[in-house]
Design a protein around this motif. Sequence first.
Motif, PDB file in Angstrom:
ATOM      1  N   ALA A 125       0.775  -1.262   0.005  1.00  0.00           N
ATOM      2  CA  ALA A 125       0.084  -0.031  -0.110  1.00  0.00           C
ATOM      3  C   ALA A 125       0.828   1.237   0.059  1.00  0.00           C
ATOM      4  CB  ALA A 125      -0.838   0.132   1.448  1.00  0.00           C
ATOM      5  N   TYR A 126       2.165   1.264   0.673  1.00  0.00           N
ATOM      6  CA  TYR A 126       2.928   2.502   0.512  1.00  0.00           C
ATOM      7  C   TYR A 126       3.634   2.852  -0.715  1.00  0.00           C
ATOM      8  CZ  TYR A 126       3.711   1.974   5.558  1.00  0.00           C
ATOM      9  OH  TYR A 126       3.452   2.074   7.073  1.00  0.00           O
ATOM     10  N   ALA A 127       3.697   1.779  -1.593  1.00  0.00           N
ATOM     11  CA  ALA A 127       4.237   1.968  -2.843  1.00  0.00           C
ATOM     12  C   ALA A 127       2.962   2.395  -3.896  1.00  0.00           C
ATOM     13  CB  ALA A 127       4.750   0.695  -3.387  1.00  0.00           C
ATOM     14  N   ALA A 128       1.956   1.681  -3.580  1.00  0.00           N
ATOM     15  CA  ALA A 128       0.704   2.128  -4.392  1.00  0.00           C
ATOM     16  C   ALA A 128       0.437   3.640  -4.242  1.00  0.00           C
ATOM     17  CB  ALA A 128      -0.412   1.162  -4.103  1.00  0.00           C
ATOM     18  N   ASP A 129       0.292   3.919  -3.026  1.00  0.00           N
ATOM     19  CA  ASP A 129       0.117   5.388  -2.648  1.00  0.00           C
ATOM     20  C   ASP A 129       0.943   6.190  -3.246  1.00  0.00           C
ATOM     21  OD1 ASP A 129      -1.948   4.490  -1.009  1.00  0.00           O
ATOM     22  OD2 ASP A 129      -1.025   4.849   0.899  1.00  0.00           O
ATOM     23  N   GLN A 130       2.384   6.096  -3.286  1.00  0.00           N
ATOM     24  CA  GLN A 130       3.365   7.151  -3.952  1.00  0.00           C
ATOM     25  C   GLN A 130       3.087   7.027  -5.521  1.00  0.00           C
ATOM     26  OE1 GLN A 130       4.842   8.568  -1.065  1.00  0.00           O
ATOM     27  NE2 GLN A 130       6.989   8.088  -2.114  1.00  0.00           N
ATOM     28  N   ILE A 131       2.661   5.855  -5.935  1.00  0.00           N
ATOM     29  CA  ILE A 131       2.321   5.894  -7.528  1.00  0.00           C
ATOM     30  C   ILE A 131       1.075   6.652  -7.883  1.00  0.00           C
ATOM     31  CG2 ILE A 131       1.696   4.041  -9.377  1.00  0.00           C
ATOM     32  CD1 ILE A 131       3.711   2.301  -7.796  1.00  0.00           C
ATOM     33  N   GLU A 132       0.073   6.352  -6.767  1.00  0.00           N
ATOM     34  CA  GLU A 132      -1.016   7.202  -7.151  1.00  0.00           C
ATOM     35  C   GLU A 132      -0.899   8.760  -7.134  1.00  0.00           C
ATOM     36  OE1 GLU A 132      -4.456   4.727  -5.627  1.00  0.00           O
ATOM     37  OE2 GLU A 132      -5.172   6.549  -4.713  1.00  0.00           O
ATOM     38  N   VAL A 133      -0.074   9.205  -6.218  1.00  0.00           N
ATOM     39  CA  VAL A 133       0.201  10.622  -6.431  1.00  0.00           C
ATOM     40  C   VAL A 133       0.924  10.926  -7.685  1.00  0.00           C
ATOM     41  CG1 VAL A 133       1.867  12.360  -5.354  1.00  0.00           C
ATOM     42  CG2 VAL A 133       0.493  10.810  -3.844  1.00  0.00           C
TER      43      VAL A 133
END
Lengths: 190, 190
Positions: A125-133
Amino acid sequence: MSPKAMARPGGRSARVQEAVHAAVRELEAEAGRASLTVPAVAARAGVTPSTIYRRWGDLHELLSDVAVERLRPEEPPADHGSLHTDLEAWARQFLDEMASPSGRAYIRDALLGDPDGSNAGQCSAYAADQIEVILGRATGRGEAAPDVEAVMDHVVAPMMYRILFQPGRRTASYADQLVQAALAAPVPPD
Amino acid sequence: MSPKAMARPGGRSARVQEAVHAAVRELEAEAGRASLTVPAVAARAGVTPSTIYRRWGDLHELLSDVAVERLRPEEPPADHGSLHTDLEAWARQFLDEMASPSGRAYIRDALLGDPDGSNAGQCSAYAADQIEVILGRATGRGEAAPDVEAVMDHVVAPMMYRILFQPGRRTASYADQLVQAALAAPVPPD
């Protein structure tokens, strides 16, 4: 974070968690990994060993929680002005950090003491959040952008696979190639 | 397989390895995972605990070697007559097996007691070998085929990432979608 380790922010539970996490970090820095035992951590944190066993189950689950905290990104990804440069910079940094000896140790710890998979899910989820930004910024600029899952599947997953299963097969340009391919793929219609 | 566990086939070393591996499998089947301690494994295998410590270092390294043996494919992938059907069948089976509780346990064991990464590398080599058979067969039929690395990066890695980091996010059609996308991507020129 396992449900056992959930804590009301500011409560006694949160203070115990912070003291125990800090004790793990300090002991490891001072005396290395072999010094990490439940009694030693408890003594440093000023709690009883049974507090640790009750809350974390065992040392592996505690180390998994500490590792996830350490893998939490400290800031949003940098804005370099375009989707391609943003994603490439993020992927290079991710690969560098995760493939480093400490990154690999944290990933192993996170996966290991994680019977229900929630800590591994948090790392993802940390990686997905960064990518979403990054993708949200690109859309705001009017750039066509793949969806988060496509980037997870075809940029993050191959990097993590090499880190875990093919040590030594990681080249400097690998992150760049994956980003290039993910951005060249047709964007599926909504 | 860690260098320590290398054995001349047929020698005393190979017999000890086989006896110790069998003891792990038997004890685990009879009495569960918690029964696996170095002294218990040694007693069942008819060796001394120090033989195990000398050869494997610790229980985690032994379990990692046993897990890699269990992850070794038993036969070449089935021939269904086309690249698409062969790769789809292989990917579905890989996802099923690796995402099962025992598959996940073996992957964790393999990664965990593997200080030099050679056991993880062996797991990855098993998958690459199977894919190479499928791609070689396709080329023999005159079909255009991606290279092994592309299939590792875009089919195997995303499945393994979901198994390890996103438990619960695995749908029945996920393997099919990845294969479809990998085969639709342009094949790079040699």
